[in-house]
Design a protein around this motif. Structure first.
Motif, PDB file in Angstrom:
ATOM      1  N   ASN A 135       0.865  -1.173   0.000  1.00  0.00           N
ATOM      2  CA  ASN A 135       0.000   0.000   0.000  1.00  0.00           C
ATOM      3  C   ASN A 135       0.905   1.227   0.000  1.00  0.00           C
ATOM      4  OD1 ASN A 135      -1.165   2.212   2.041  1.00  0.00           O
ATOM      5  ND2 ASN A 135      -2.840   1.344   0.854  1.00  0.00           N
ATOM      6  N   SER A 136       0.682   2.157  -0.914  1.00  0.00           N
ATOM      7  CA  SER A 136       1.603   3.292  -1.101  1.00  0.00           C
ATOM      8  C   SER A 136       1.732   4.160   0.141  1.00  0.00           C
ATOM      9  CB  SER A 136       1.153   4.130  -2.300  1.00  0.00           C
ATOM     10  OG  SER A 136       1.325   3.412  -3.493  1.00  0.00           O
ATOM     11  N   GLU A 137       0.624   4.432   0.817  1.00  0.00           N
ATOM     12  CA  GLU A 137       0.686   5.264   2.027  1.00  0.00           C
ATOM     13  C   GLU A 137       1.483   4.566   3.123  1.00  0.00           C
ATOM     14  OE1 GLU A 137      -3.044   6.704   3.430  1.00  0.00           O
ATOM     15  OE2 GLU A 137      -3.631   7.550   1.487  1.00  0.00           O
ATOM     16  N   PHE A 138       1.277   3.272   3.255  1.00  0.00           N
ATOM     17  CA  PHE A 138       2.034   2.501   4.245  1.00  0.00           C
ATOM     18  C   PHE A 138       3.530   2.567   3.937  1.00  0.00           C
ATOM     19  CE2 PHE A 138       4.184  -1.519   5.164  1.00  0.00           C
ATOM     20  CZ  PHE A 138       4.032  -1.585   6.545  1.00  0.00           C
ATOM     21  N   ALA A 140       5.166   4.838   2.230  1.00  0.00           N
ATOM     22  CA  ALA A 140       5.686   6.194   2.446  1.00  0.00           C
ATOM     23  C   ALA A 140       5.850   6.488   3.935  1.00  0.00           C
ATOM     24  CB  ALA A 140       4.754   7.216   1.803  1.00  0.00           C
ATOM     25  N   THR A 141       4.879   6.092   4.735  1.00  0.00           N
ATOM     26  CA  THR A 141       4.923   6.344   6.180  1.00  0.00           C
ATOM     27  C   THR A 141       6.137   5.691   6.826  1.00  0.00           C
ATOM     28  OG1 THR A 141       2.515   6.521   6.312  1.00  0.00           O
ATOM     29  CG2 THR A 141       3.685   6.036   8.367  1.00  0.00           C
ATOM     30  N   HIS A 142       6.449   4.477   6.367  1.00  0.00           N
ATOM     31  CA  HIS A 142       7.541   3.725   6.983  1.00  0.00           C
ATOM     32  C   HIS A 142       8.827   3.771   6.156  1.00  0.00           C
ATOM     33  CE1 HIS A 142       4.936   2.156  10.134  1.00  0.00           C
ATOM     34  NE2 HIS A 142       4.013   1.980   9.198  1.00  0.00           N
ATOM     35  N   LYS A 143       8.853   4.650   5.152  1.00  0.00           N
ATOM     36  CA  LYS A 143      10.039   4.862   4.317  1.00  0.00           C
ATOM     37  C   LYS A 143      10.583   3.550   3.739  1.00  0.00           C
ATOM     38  CE  LYS A 143      11.535   9.096   6.694  1.00  0.00           C
ATOM     39  NZ  LYS A 143      10.298   9.251   7.483  1.00  0.00           N
ATOM     40  N   TYR A 153      11.949  -4.099   7.745  1.00  0.00           N
ATOM     41  CA  TYR A 153      10.745  -3.729   8.498  1.00  0.00           C
ATOM     42  C   TYR A 153      10.010  -4.992   8.965  1.00  0.00           C
ATOM     43  CZ  TYR A 153       6.223  -1.838   9.764  1.00  0.00           C
ATOM     44  OH  TYR A 153       5.076  -1.515  10.470  1.00  0.00           O
ATOM     45  N   GLY A 205      -5.911   0.394   2.173  1.00  0.00           N
ATOM     46  CA  GLY A 205      -5.013   0.394   3.322  1.00  0.00           C
ATOM     47  C   GLY A 205      -5.339  -0.651   4.372  1.00  0.00           C
ATOM     48  N   GLN A 208      -1.442  -4.554   3.864  1.00  0.00           N
ATOM     49  CA  GLN A 208      -0.192  -3.829   3.616  1.00  0.00           C
ATOM     50  C   GLN A 208       0.627  -4.388   2.457  1.00  0.00           C
ATOM     51  OE1 GLN A 208      -0.735  -4.959   7.159  1.00  0.00           O
ATOM     52  NE2 GLN A 208      -2.031  -3.129   7.077  1.00  0.00           N
TER      53      GLN A 208
END
Length: 332
Positions: A135-138, A140-143, A153, A205, A208
């Motif tokens: 998921n793109s937002e996930f 980005a949030t966790h780099k 991760y 979202g 993941q």
């Protein structure tokens, strides 16, 4: 004695002519009604996309509608079993997968059908790589930008990742299990009845990570909803050239888990019907329009002969039995 022999020859000749007549009649009369292609997964996945891409051409070629019926469940086993138990009259076909005809017999403790004895292979439609997407937002949030970022991760957060798949036993599921085994990571497997509903939850979202077939994931990758980290094939995909292979990106020597899709009929389907379908599928796959469409999705068209497809299926059983054993995956 001579009269009896001659009469026997005449009877044999008459029976042969009757058999030939029946064969010719079968070739000229089939199909007399719509033909059903069972897709053993929910709409929206690659199996469904390929079946729907072929159906219009087959309908036009044979003068009868080729209709799609989605019958998901048990990693494709529900739909495949329906076709296995159907009449071998050419009116029920299956868009089979590496799961239904390569993986599941090794993965499931009990199978409702025999993937070899219960089917007449028609042709391999296409092969595709899977793609590791987040998921793109996930991401980005966790780099998380690379496969190694993701491995780090996952190792640091065991059990916190939900891994979606199109169902137990699919190549999408097994690609993830193989990845987990080779990286020493743990992700909770969440099976769906196909890639379509799984991708919806990925984009929202709720999930993941997923190792989806590239064609069904491509639209969401291009829309920025999913982040593609790598493809699962042994070579990069021309449709997604910037994505490395998992083997090269994660330094996971020997990692490879691609998918394939092909048409099959129930055992006992007349060989001439099988041959006619194969020939028309091959023509459709060779057309510039469909070749371009499949290439954009990352699918590699085939259209091989029934004999070649049958040989391939037997080889796939042996290959995936070893992969399943090595991964430790099992469905009771």
């Amino acid at each position: 004695m001579h009269r009896i022999t001659r009469r026997g020859h005449l009877i044999t000749l008459s029976l042969a002519l009757l058999g030939l007549g029946a064969s010719v009649q079968a070739q000229t009369t089939w199909p007399q009604k719509p033909v059903k292609i069972v897709v053993p997964f929910a709409p929206g996945g690659t199996t469904d996309l390929l079946a729907r891409a072929l159906a219009p051409d087959l309908s036009k070629a044979f003068g009868q509608q080729f209709v799609i019926e989605n019958k998901g469940g048990a990693g494709g086993n529900v739909g495949a079993d329906q076709v296995a138990k159907s009449a071998g009259d050419g009116y029920t076909l299956l868009m089979g997968t590496v799961g239904t005809h390569g993986i599941n017999r090794a993965l499931y403790a009990k199978m409702p059908y025999d993937p070899i004895k219960d089917f007449a292979p028609i042709t391999l439609v296409a092969g595709v790589p899977n793609v590791l997407v987040l998921n793109s937002e996930f991401a980005a949030t966790h780099k998380i930008n690379t496969v190694n970022d993701f491995i780090a991760y996952a190792r640091a957060n065991p059990g916190k990742l939900n891994m979606a798949s199109s169902g137990n036993g699919t190549s999408i599921h097994l690609a993830g299990e193989l990845f987990k085994s080779m990286t020493g990571t743990f992700m909770a497997h969440i099976p769906y009845r196909g890639s379509g509903p799984a991708l919806l939850d990925m984009a929202a979202g709720n999930m993941q990570v997923m190792f989806d077939n590239l064609p069904s994931a491509m639209q969401l990758i291009k829309a920025g909803k999913l982040k593609a980290l790598a493809v699962t094939s042994s070579q990069r995909s021309a449709a997604l050239p910037d994505a490395p292979t998992i083997e090269e990106a994660g330094k996971l020597k020997g990692y490879e888990a691609s998918s394939w899709f092909g048409l099959l009929a129930p055992a006992g389907t007349p060989p001439d019907v099988v041959s006619r379908i194969q020939q028309e599928v091959a023509k459709s796959l060779a057309s510039p329009a469909l070749k371009e469409r499949l290439a954009a999705l990352g699918a590699i068209p085939s259209g091989n002969t029934p004999a070649q497809f049958a040989t391939m299926i037997e080889a796939e059983h042996k290959k995936w039995a070893e992969v399943v054993k090595a991964s430790g995956a099992r469905v009771d």
